[in-house]
Design an enzyme around this catalytic site. Structure first.
Site, PDB file in Angstrom:
ATOM      1  CE  LYS A 194      -3.817   2.442   2.244  1.00  0.00           C
ATOM      2  NZ  LYS A 194      -4.198   2.147   3.172  1.00  0.00           N
ATOM      3  NE  ARG A 204      -5.837   9.891   3.272  1.00  0.00           N
ATOM      4  CZ  ARG A 204      -4.274  10.047   2.923  1.00  0.00           C
ATOM      5  NH1 ARG A 204      -4.290  11.236   3.052  1.00  0.00           N
ATOM      6  NH2 ARG A 204      -3.885   9.154   2.942  1.00  0.00           N
ATOM      7  CD  GLU A 237       5.604  -4.386   3.817  1.00  0.00           C
ATOM      8  OE1 GLU A 237       4.985  -4.997   3.980  1.00  0.00           O
ATOM      9  OE2 GLU A 237       6.064  -3.108   3.701  1.00  0.00           O
ATOM     10  CE  LYS A 252      -6.223   2.056  -0.763  1.00  0.00           C
ATOM     11  NZ  LYS A 252      -6.539   1.720   1.089  1.00  0.00           N
TER      12      LYS A 252
HETATM   13  C1  PBG Z   1      -6.817   3.437   5.035  1.00  0.00           C
HETATM   14  C2  PBG Z   1      -7.512   4.092   4.253  1.00  0.00           C
HETATM   15  C3  PBG Z   1      -7.372   4.824   2.742  1.00  0.00           C
HETATM   16  C4  PBG Z   1      -8.201   3.704   2.219  1.00  0.00           C
HETATM   17  C5  PBG Z   1      -8.346   2.742   2.147  1.00  0.00           C
HETATM   18  N1  PBG Z   1      -8.077   2.359   3.781  1.00  0.00           N
HETATM   19  C6  PBG Z   1      -6.745   5.483   2.901  1.00  0.00           C
HETATM   20  C7  PBG Z   1      -5.364   6.201   3.866  1.00  0.00           C
HETATM   21  O1  PBG Z   1      -4.392   5.004   3.851  1.00  0.00           O
HETATM   22  O2  PBG Z   1      -5.027   7.043   3.897  1.00  0.00           O
HETATM   23  C8  PBG Z   1      -8.282   4.584   0.857  1.00  0.00           C
HETATM   24  C9  PBG Z   1      -9.339   3.847  -0.492  1.00  0.00           C
HETATM   25  C10 PBG Z   1      -9.372   4.820  -1.292  1.00  0.00           C
HETATM   26  O3  PBG Z   1      -8.966   5.509  -1.442  1.00  0.00           O
HETATM   27  O4  PBG Z   1     -10.446   4.375  -1.927  1.00  0.00           O
HETATM   28  N2  PBG Z   1      -6.919   2.599   6.099  1.00  0.00           N
END
Ligand code: PBG
Length: 331
Positions: A194, A204, A237, A252
């Site tokens: 990620k 967010r 990872e 991601k």
């Molecule tokens: C946070 C989380 C995020 C997303 C999924 N889980 C945002 C971040 O890491 O700040 C983003 C998913 C998306 O943008 O569709 N645990």
């Protein structure tokens, strides 16, 4: 010319015969933003077509998706500020609406697959995925909280847990705690690679979960999410998550990281998931709204590319629309 590749492209019938990649909605997971209470369905302004929904609307949404053949969902909660604290205790509070909602959904639709979000950011007053102390994100202390959340989510009925926090060692800790508590069949979809990406903005906004501005609060997530410049680090990872007992390895975002998806697919046997994140979907929606792209063509091509790169499972805000196109023979 002996070789004329165009011969294999000359008719629809021949093109079907030579199609290398097929994407069905069976590979898709639909993210839903959920809120407490009843009667709420508010559109996320930076992600048109997606809503913050209370249980009543969520149940209707799931029913409609199931009728389209889409039966996998990942739920993300928007938590009112009054429930947030430094360590995210509401994440495992027995009154947590997110947990109660999962139980209700599984009662009404036992056949659907429900995936959770395991991270502190929805619950944390600092807007970080881990506990913040003296300007640092604490790894091991955070894991203790993630484990409590995980057990509560398993008890609530989630089928697969999705640790999205990027703390080191959390997959093993969660796996061990799940097994000890008797949840041997609850799976883990690890957010493996990620990245600290600029493409999470609409998400967010939807959850009001961005890092809070303040003294001694890191302004970004770069000490735990990966550096977008790095690819080989994704192998580390993935190796760790595999050893620690993950059932899926996730990359991601998806589109800007197709090379990483491909790399993990080539090197690991576990199913590979890709999160086609909010900002990636929002760009395409915006271009389609302006009339610059054709949604019914550009959207399936986008998802196909993620599948072709090696993703077995795709988390995408387009899941329902794709299932519709498939059901009505428009792909
Ligand atoms: C946070 C989380 C995020 C997303 C999924 N889980 C945002 C971040 O890491 O700040 C983003 C998913 C998306 O943008 O569709 N645990």
């Amino acid at each position: 010319m002996l070789r004329r590749p165009r011969r294999n492209r000359q008719s629809d019938a021949i093109r079907k015969l030579t199609t290398e990649t097929h994407l069905s909605s069976d590979h898709l997971i639909y993210p839903l933003f959920v809120v407490d209470g009843a009667g709420t369905k508010e559109e996320v302004s930076s992600l048109p077509g997606n809503f913050r929904m209370s249980l009543d609307y969520v149940l209707r949404e799931i029913e409609e998706c199931v009728s389209l053949g889409l039966d996998r969902f990942i739920l993300f909660p928007a938590i009112p500020d009054e429930y947030k604290d430094k360590t995210g205790t509401y994440g495992y509070d027995p009154n947590n609406f997110y947990l109660r909602m999962a139980t209700k959904i599984k009662e009404e639709f036992p056949e659907v697959c429900l995936i959770s979000d395991v991270a502190l950011d929805p619950y944390n007053i600092d807007g970080h995925d881990g506990i913040v102390r003296d300007g640092k994100i604490l790894n091991d202390e955070t894991i203790l909280q993630l484990c409590k959340m995980s057990i509560a989510q398993a008890a609530a009925g989630f089928d697969i847990l999705g640790p999205s926090d990027m703390m080191d060692g959390r997959v093993m800790a969660i796996r061990q705690d799940l097994d000890t508590a008797g949840y041997k069949n609850v799976g883990i979809m690890a957010y493996t690679a990620k990245y600290a990406s600029a493409f999470y903005g609409p998400f967010r906004d939807a959850l009001d979960s961005a890092p809070v501005e303040g003294e001694n609060i890191p302004k970004d997530k770069k000490t735990y999410q990966m550096n977008p410049a790095n690819k080989r680090e994704a192998l580390i990872e993935a190796e760790l998550d595999t050893q620690e007992g993950a059932d899926f390895l996730m990359v991601k975002p998806a589109l800007n990281y197709l090379d990483v998806i491909h790399l993990l697919k080539e090197n690991f046997e576990l199913p590979i998931a890709a999160y086609h994140v909010s900002g990636e979907c929002a760009m395409l929606i915006a271009a389609c709204q302006k009339g610059w792209l054709n949604y019914e063509q550009a959207m399936p091509e986008t998802l196909l590319s993620i599948h072709r790169a090696g993703a077995d499972a795709i988390l995408t805000y387009f899941a329902k629309d794709y299932a519709k196109l498939q059901k009505f023979g428009k792909l």
